[in-house]
Design a protein around this motif. Sequence first.
Motif, mmCIF file in Angstrom:
data_model
loop_
_atom_site.group_PDB
_atom_site.id
_atom_site.type_symbol
_atom_site.label_atom_id
_atom_site.label_comp_id
_atom_site.label_asym_id
_atom_site.label_seq_id
_atom_site.Cartn_x
_atom_site.Cartn_y
_atom_site.Cartn_z
ATOM 1 N N ASP A 104 0.951 8.614 -6.933
ATOM 2 C CA ASP A 104 1.315 10.039 -6.867
ATOM 3 C C ASP A 104 2.132 10.460 -8.083
ATOM 4 O O ASP A 104 1.970 11.560 -8.616
ATOM 5 N N ASP A 106 1.033 4.013 -3.087
ATOM 6 C CA ASP A 106 0.823 5.454 -2.868
ATOM 7 C C ASP A 106 1.818 6.264 -3.681
ATOM 8 O O ASP A 106 1.455 7.265 -4.316
ATOM 9 N N CYS A 124 0.835 -1.207 0.000
ATOM 10 C CA CYS A 124 0.000 0.000 0.000
ATOM 11 C C CYS A 124 0.869 1.255 0.000
ATOM 12 O O CYS A 124 0.559 2.233 -0.697
#
Length: 224
Positions: free
Chosen positions: A162, A158, A154
């Motif tokens: 991004d 991220d 996770c």
Amino acid sequence: MTIEDRDNAHLITHALAKDTLSRLRDVETEQVAFRKGLVKLGRICGYEIIDGAMGTEYVPVETPLEETTGERVKGLDDVVIINVLRAATPFVEGLLKAFPRAKQGVISAGRDEAAGMTGGEFPITVDYVKLPEIRPDDTVIVADPMLATGSTMCAVLDHVLDEAGEFEDLFVLSAVSAPEGLVRVSESVPAADLLTVAIDDHLDDDGFIVPGLGDAGDRAFRTV
């Protein structure tokens, strides 16, 4: 088709993938054989992604005798492979045999095992991120042999999201996964397709996959 749909994942059921994983699980498999096994498994998984998720197109082909029609896989030059250091390195080496022109990214991320697991998650430290340009028509494969609690994955995703914004497909590829990790990643990043060769029974109290295959990084790099 050797990719089966499960509740939170797609299971790669190719006979050679299962055979190779069984050899990786064996405690008697020593370092060199273990690393070679991860490379082999990565190659098999790469071919399964091509067969199960990538389309083909008809192209003219000039043989030594006449022109005919052949088929080519679409998008082979539009692949980005993210290596989750360190255990994924030989796994990614195998993927690159299936996708030799893939762009590569590296994310060094690891869980703080000394801090312990709270609520089924570990604190994650991300030490290094280097990603190539990810374009809207790219297929992104994030590879890590072990998907345990899902905490590390996770955190990695991220950073990928991004940096990338929009892209064609996002695959999370693992050799062995725990049900808890699959649920966490699928809930956190619904857009990701989770691919794994095995869904194991559970996590133990220390957050290790059971039956699993041990610490893939330690076994591959002989750091135990």
